[in-house]
Design an enzyme around this catalytic site. Structure first.
Site: not given
Lengths: 72, 915
Positions: B174, B177, B601, B799
């Site tokens: 209810c 609660c 690179d 990378d």
């Protein structure tokens, strides 16, 4: 350092009062020289406005200066 | 077992630590290895029966770092060092925290908070971004706590938005609660508010994660007799959205009130002053005007006075002060004129001025709230990408759980059309995945067993099962969001000027307003004979000077200056994120402008990074027969060249049966038996040693080698049948990328550890001007430095794994990769897609963003430097009739200026980053 805010307020008040006095003195002269255009209300209202603005300005400047002085 | 400390030179970042640790761990017998780049050492434990110190050192040296000599790298018992290490860490606890701040209205607010936080003991660095409404603080947790930092912000008059979570509650019968749970939760320290809904069976809790973790909240609910679990999502994105919507709603309501009242006030006030006959008489009544204006001041206008009060209480000034002074002065003088008899010159009231000022400024704030939301759209979009739930396999059955509950190694099932919830690797199934939301690549990528998956991407065609490898804050998406957020909080050097100006702006404007008032009161009013020239009849010098002074206060706009840079960075980095380009903050943008050289690179960046079959030349039989023999010989080999040949044969649909008696001949090649015949593949030396004549083929071999390819001879029963060649080929788009950079005026170089001939061949194919070949990984950084000494501004593209030192040495490091933590750490720009064409895009975006910053700053400074002198009445002597800006018009211009800056920046979103 604890008293910094107090000193700042006192310094700001002193500065503002000086500026307001300057305004008052100059305004008195105007009132005397041109009474048709200038009336006491202008002078008093101006003093209030000048005080507010100068308080804002000086309250922004003084804390930094006082901090520097107190750090020395 | 033995513990050692090995001194290592050349480690520069966390990535180096990882590389060195992994190199040591790759040695059989090494059980533990942990490198520390700050100390320049590696601590390792190894089994002395399986390996020795020298082998470990060699492995480290092979990874590209220098191991210091014996005298410096003496084995030390780690145990002795432990207490010292512990003590070192005891006193220091540098932490980073970020706060979502509410209540900031202009850049001065951000500067005030930043100043206050930086003053706090224990704070190393604090940075506040006004546009993003976020403070990032680096602090020593031993000296100051996060809650103390929050207090600093709150004490300045601003708010700190708390985290919010929704718990699924079970066992409620209810409404009482719900009340019980609310009461229990609210008692706890760290919970700001708790609302429990009985029908929805959920609790919405606003909390401080620093003080109370979610698990403790669940325990509290359970302790009062109910069940609780984390529900669906943590409303990070929603929270911001709601805060923004609330701000828009508030300002909209303020605007409606202001407009509704400002219209009759203006009609009444102006109608009386200008004698408008169409205005009903009752609107001109001073008392009605007073009531209406008071409502405007109390409701839409209250925010400015509240803001001013909060600021002044803490000794800080902001935009609110300018507005409060201006509107307050107009209102007070009107009230005085209404209720007091101040003489003939004071019959005018200025309620319309006060009301219109507030109306226009509120309009500006409303528009700003609307547009500001759009500037951070990118980050919200990223946050919104995350899946809410995941379906994992538990005991052979599929179970749907919140995405936060997925753990590493969970097996996740994803059906077609569903989002991939977390990062992982495919273990079953075949599908195509749309990764456009993360990489910007529009074509779906095929994924099969072993392929990596990025969380938040969309599974398109097939059902797959995958093993979760990264969850929560470790996922690529979470890292990207963090990176973009960090970048948006960092300041560009160009912002320093704007910050200095914005920081002193309010003070300077008040000084100007004061000087203006003095000038017009004592000099201008009489000198220019204002009552006659301005045509206002009886006019008070005070009112005239006051109005001009108010106009100066109102027209000044520090917001535009303060917004110019952060808002452009926010939109620029957001746009980058949408295109798979992550830019780490404003400093990079400025550095990117000055670049003149881009160094790539080679391996893995310009080239595919793995050898590929390029040529098959038949001397005897067909090309396919030669390739088939070569593939048969290499089938048992694990050498990358052998794998390339085998892959090449399979690609041509050739059947490659198993061979017998595989024998690898070091430095020569491979020999196998196939159908009773001896098949060999390898170098010239191998063939000569087996008595074959290679002279007729020398020309072809040399030509292939000149092209940078590795050529191998194939023989069958000691008779040469042909040549196969493999090479690390250029990626699709590498040449185009280099061409683009040339067109943009960059000098393009390539750096590689390969020999001169191979490097030259690749450079020729790609159209590169300068080749730096035979450069060892540890020498890459010094090669970049040499270029910098020549006066070049260098961008290094790598990378992000073995190029980390060079990436850091360069002026702008650009990492190409899938947004791994290694790449993110080393570089300043991260290209999520593995596409070198994005280098030009990233540089173009940087230029575009910086250009926008400059434009914004120009307009902001231009606006103020033109607007303020006009407001001060500089045009009065030179115009006929004399020109003065009306305060209401000044307010409209002020509101327009910050909206203009925002709109100008948003235009950037429409620009396409063309190739």
């Amino acid at each position: 350092m604890e008293r910094k805010p107090l000193y700042s307020v006192l310094a700001s008040l002193a500065t503002s009062i000086c500026i307001v006095i300057l305004f008052y003195v100059l305004a008195l002269q105007k009132l005397g020289s041109n009474p048709e255009a200038y009336i006491p209300v202008d002078m008093y209202a101006g003093m209030v406005y000048v005080f507010v603005l100068s308080m804002i300005v000086s309250a922004s400047i003084w804390p930094g200066i006082i901090e520097k002085i107190m750090k020395r | 077992m033995e513990d050692v400390i090995i001194k290592i030179k050349g480690m520069m970042c966390a990535h180096c630590e990882k590389t060195v640790s992994q190199a040591a761990l790759s040695v059989r017998g090494v059980t533990k290895a942990r490198a520390d780049f700050n100390k320049g050492e590696l601590k390792a434990s190894f089994d002395t029966s399986a390996t020795d110190l020298e082998t470990i050192k060699k492995a480290i040296a092979a990874s590209g770092y220098e191991v210091m000599d014996e005298g410096e790298a003496c084995p030390l018992p780690v145990k002795k060092l432990k207490p010292e290490i512990k003590e070192v860490h005891k006193g220091t606890g540098m932490n980073k925290a970020s706060f979502k701040i509410t209540g900031m209205t202009c850049a001065s607010c951000a500067a005030n908070i930043e100043k206050a936080l930086n003053k706090k003991d224990g704070v190393k660095n604090a940075s506040v971004n006004f546009s993003f409404e976020k403070a990032s603080v680096e602090y020593d947790s031993g000296i100051v706590s996060q809650s103390e930092l929050e207090e600093v912000i709150i004490s300045l008059g601003y708010g700190v938005a708390k985290s919010e979570i929704v718990l699924k509650i079970g066992g409620m019968h209810c409404a009482s609660c719900a009340l019980n749970i609310e009461t229990a939760l609210r008692k706890e320290n760290g919970i700001v508010s708790a609302t429990v809904s009985f029908p929805l069976e959920q609790a919405r809790i606003m909390y401080d994660p620093e003080l109370i973790p979610v698990q403790d909240m669940i325990k509290i609910v359970k302790s009062v007799g109910y069940t609780a679990s984390e529900k669906l999502e943590k409303f990070e994105a929603d929270r911001e959205q709601r805060a923004r919507e609330a701000e828009i709603k508030t300002q909209r309501l303020n605007l409606i009130i202001a407009v509704t009242l400002a219209i009759p006030i203006s009609l009444g006030d102006m109608g009386r002053n200008l004698g408008w006959a169409f205005v009903p008489g009752f609107l001109m009544n001073d008392y009605l005007l007073f009531i209406l204006a008071t409502i405007v001041m109390l409701f839409p206008g209250r925010q400015f006075f509240e803001g001013t009060y909060k600021g002044l209480r803490h000794g800080v000034t902001d935009m609110n002060l300018l507005i409060a002074t201006g509107t307050g002065a107009a209102y007070i003088i009107s009230v005085a004129a209404t209720f007091l008899d101040l003489g003939a010159a004071y019959r005018h009231t200025y309620y319309d001025t006060a009301a219109l000022l507030i109306m226009f400024i509120v309009l500006g704030r409303y528009l700003e709230a609307l547009t500001k939301g759009r500037t951070s759209e990118a980050i919200r979009k990223l946050m919104g990408l995350a899946a809410k739930t995941a379906r994992i396999v538990v005991d052979g059955e599929e179970k749907e759980i919140p995405v936060e509950d997925v753990k590493v190694n969970d097996i996740v099932v994803v059906r077609p059309g569903e989002k991939i919830p977390v990062d992982g690797g495919v273990i079953e199934g075949l599908t195509a995945v749309d990764e456009s939301m993360i990489t910007g690549e529009s074509i779906p990528v095929e994924k099969t067993v072993g392929a990596e998956l990025i969380g938040a991407t969309m599974n398109k065609t097939g059902m797959i099962k995958f093993r979760a490898t990264k969850v929560g804050a470790d996922t690529a998406l979470a890292q990207i969001i963090k990176l973009v957020e960090d970048a948006q909080t960092k300041k560009a050097p160009i912002q320093k000027l704007a910050d200095i100006v914005a920081g002193h702006f309010i003070l300077a404007v008040h000084v100007l307003a004061l000087l203006t008032f003095f000038f017009w009161f004592f000099i201008g009013f009489e000198y220019f004979d204002v009552p006659v020239t301005f045509g206002m009849g009886t006019m008070s010098p005070f009112l005239f000077s006051l109005l001009i002074s108010i106009t100066v206060l109102i027209i000044s706009c520090p917001c535009a200056v303060g917004l110019a840079t952060p808002i452009a960075i926010m939109v620029g980095t957001g746009k980058g994120a949408e295109n798979g380009i992550l830019i780490k903050g404003g400093e990079v943008l400025e550095k990117a402008q000055k670049l003149d050289t881009v160094v790539f690179d080679k391996t893995g960046t310009l080239t595919k990074g793995e050898p590929e079959l390029t040529d098959v030349i038949a001397v005897k039989g067909t090309e396919n027969e030669v390739l088939r023999l070569a593939a048969i010989a290499e089938k048992g080999s694990e050498h990358p060249l052998g794998e390339a040949i085998l892959k090449g044969a399979k690609a041509r649909g050739l059947d490659v049966p198993d061979a017998q008696e595989f024998r690898a001949i070091p430095g020569r090649g491979v020999e196998v038996k196939y159908s009773g015949r001896k098949v060999m593949i390898g170098t010239r030396k191998l063939m000569i040693e087996n008595g074959m004549d290679i002279v007729p083929l020398n020309g072809k071999l040399e030509l292939l080698e000149y092209e940078g390819k590795t050529a191998m001879l194939v023989s069958c029963d000691n008779e040469i049948t042909g040549i196969v060649a493999v090479a690390d080929t250029l990626k699709v788009g590498s040449k185009e990328a280099v061409d683009q950079l040339h067109t943009m005026g960059f000098s393009v170089a390539m750096i590689t550890g390969d020999n001169r001939r191979t490097a030259d061949a690749v450079a020729k194919q790609a159209g590169i001007d300068k080749v730096l070949s035979e450069v060892l990984p540890e020498e890459k950084a010094s090669e970049i430095k040499k270029l910098q000494i020549e006066g070049r501004k260098v961008a290094m593209v790598g990378d992000g794994i073995n190029d980390a030192p060079a990436l850091m040495q360069s002026d702008v490091g650009i990492a190409i990769g899938s947004g791994t933590d290694v790449a993110i750490e080393s570089a300043q720009i991260v290209l999520i897609k593995n596409d070198v064409n994005d280098v030009a895009k990233a540089i173009r975006l940087s230029k575009l963003t910086l250009g926008k910053i400059k434009q914004n700053l120009f307009w902001a400074f231009f606006y103020n430097s033109v607007g303020i002198p006009i407001a001060m009445g500089i045009l009065y002597p030179f115009t006929n009739p004399p020109y003065l800006i009306n305060p209401a018009l000044a307010a409209a211009a002020m509101a327009a200026s910050s909206v203009t800056v925002t709109m100008n920046t948003l235009l950037m979103k429409r620009i396409k980053l063309k190739r």
